[in-house]
Write a protein that holds these residues in place. Structure first.
Motif, short mmCIF file in Angstrom:
data_model
loop_
_atom_site.label_atom_id
_atom_site.label_comp_id
_atom_site.label_asym_id
_atom_site.label_seq_id
_atom_site.Cartn_x
_atom_site.Cartn_y
_atom_site.Cartn_z
N UNK A 39 -1.50 1.55 -12.83
CA UNK A 39 -0.75 0.44 -12.26
C UNK A 39 -0.66 0.56 -10.74
N UNK A 40 -0.31 1.76 -10.26
CA UNK A 40 -0.19 1.95 -8.81
C UNK A 40 -1.55 1.86 -8.12
N UNK A 41 -2.60 2.34 -8.80
CA UNK A 41 -3.94 2.23 -8.24
C UNK A 41 -4.36 0.76 -8.13
N UNK A 42 -3.96 -0.04 -9.11
CA UNK A 42 -4.24 -1.48 -9.06
C UNK A 42 -3.53 -2.14 -7.88
N UNK A 43 -2.28 -1.74 -7.64
CA UNK A 43 -1.55 -2.27 -6.50
C UNK A 43 -2.28 -1.93 -5.19
N UNK A 50 0.83 -1.20 0.00
CA UNK A 50 0.00 0.00 0.00
C UNK A 50 0.87 1.26 0.00
N UNK A 51 1.96 1.23 0.77
CA UNK A 51 2.86 2.39 0.84
C UNK A 51 3.51 2.66 -0.51
N UNK A 52 3.97 1.58 -1.16
CA UNK A 52 4.61 1.73 -2.47
C UNK A 52 3.62 2.27 -3.50
N UNK A 53 2.41 1.76 -3.48
CA UNK A 53 1.41 2.20 -4.46
C UNK A 53 1.04 3.67 -4.26
N UNK A 86 -5.47 -1.35 -4.79
CA UNK A 86 -6.70 -2.16 -4.71
C UNK A 86 -6.37 -3.58 -4.27
N UNK A 87 -5.29 -4.13 -4.83
CA UNK A 87 -4.86 -5.48 -4.43
C UNK A 87 -4.53 -5.52 -2.95
N UNK A 88 -3.82 -4.48 -2.47
CA UNK A 88 -3.49 -4.42 -1.04
C UNK A 88 -4.75 -4.36 -0.20
N UNK A 89 -5.75 -3.60 -0.66
CA UNK A 89 -7.01 -3.49 0.08
C UNK A 89 -7.76 -4.83 0.12
N UNK A 90 -7.75 -5.53 -1.01
CA UNK A 90 -8.43 -6.84 -1.07
C UNK A 90 -7.75 -7.84 -0.14
N UNK A 91 -6.43 -7.85 -0.13
CA UNK A 91 -5.69 -8.76 0.75
C UNK A 91 -5.93 -8.43 2.21
#
Length: 223
Positions: free
Chosen positions: A192-196, A15-18, A198-203
């Protein structure tokens, strides 16, 4: 540290990287300068330039002054009955081609300064009357030279590859050309960063809904 804690750390890092990447893409800026000597060497390497219509550009000197880009051109026309040599200046702008990651000088117009016929310099009044005919062929030759010869091509490194897509503007400052880059145009990078994120949020949601995942199992004592 158990696997669940490691998972939370990985999600937080993702999340921080994104977020950091998205902010850098949206607001990050970078400028780089093109020195006159380097630009001039690129032009000189393409000279002399001969056109099919018999116009030869023998010299093209770049001048950066008063916030403007001007090319001083010397050209000869040999296919006429009397050989002509014309000296002129060509104001213009620097354009960027993202496909080739190169800068090209785009002439705006051509102004004749001196014209020689058989080595004899014509009076200025005669030059004015010949402006419409001679300047067209000389300007066409100058345009052909500049369109085929980039004055600068971005390097194939990290900054160069990024700059290939985000050139904002160029201006003349202190005798050099400064190119301004703005990373907010990289829409696919933001995506791309927004997708990351979202992935962090889902996890994170998945771990929150499954509190037992990743936790060490308690050993039951045998009776």
């Amino acid at each position: 540290m158990n696997r669940r804690t490691l998972s939370w750390c990985a999600i937080a890092l993702l999340a921080l990287v994104s977020v950091a990447g998205a902010l850098w893409t949206l607001y990050g800026k970078y400028d780089f300068s093109l020195k006159q000597a380097s630009l001039q060497s690129q032009i000189d390497s393409k000279l002399p330039h001969q056109t099919p219509k018999g116009v030869k550009v023998t010299a093209a000197q770049m001048q950066l002054q008063n916030g403007k880009i001007t090319i001083h051109v010397t050209a000869t026309v040999d296919k006429l009955k009397h050989p002509i040599e014309a000296k002129a200046h060509v104001p213009g702008v620097l354009k960027y081609d993202p496909k080739s990651a190169s800068f090209f000088f785009e002439p705006d117009r051509l102004v004749l300064d001196e014209v020689f016929v058989d080595g004899v310099k014509l009076p200025y009044a005669v030059i004015e009357t010949s402006q419409r005919g001679l300047d067209a062929v000389v300007l066409a030759a100058a345009k052909q030279l500049m369109e085929r010869s980039p004055v600068y091509t971005l390097p194939k490194d990290v900054k160069g590859n990024a700059a290939r897509m985000v050139i904002e503007d160029v201006e003349v400052l202190d005798g050099q050309i400064v190119a301004h880059l703005s990373f907010w145009r990289l829409d696919h990078v933001v995506f791309f960063f927004a997708t990351l994120l979202v992935v962090a949020g889902i996890l994170a949601l998945f771990l929150g809904l499954n509190p037992d995942i990743g936790r060490p199992k308690l050993k039951t004592s045998a009776k």
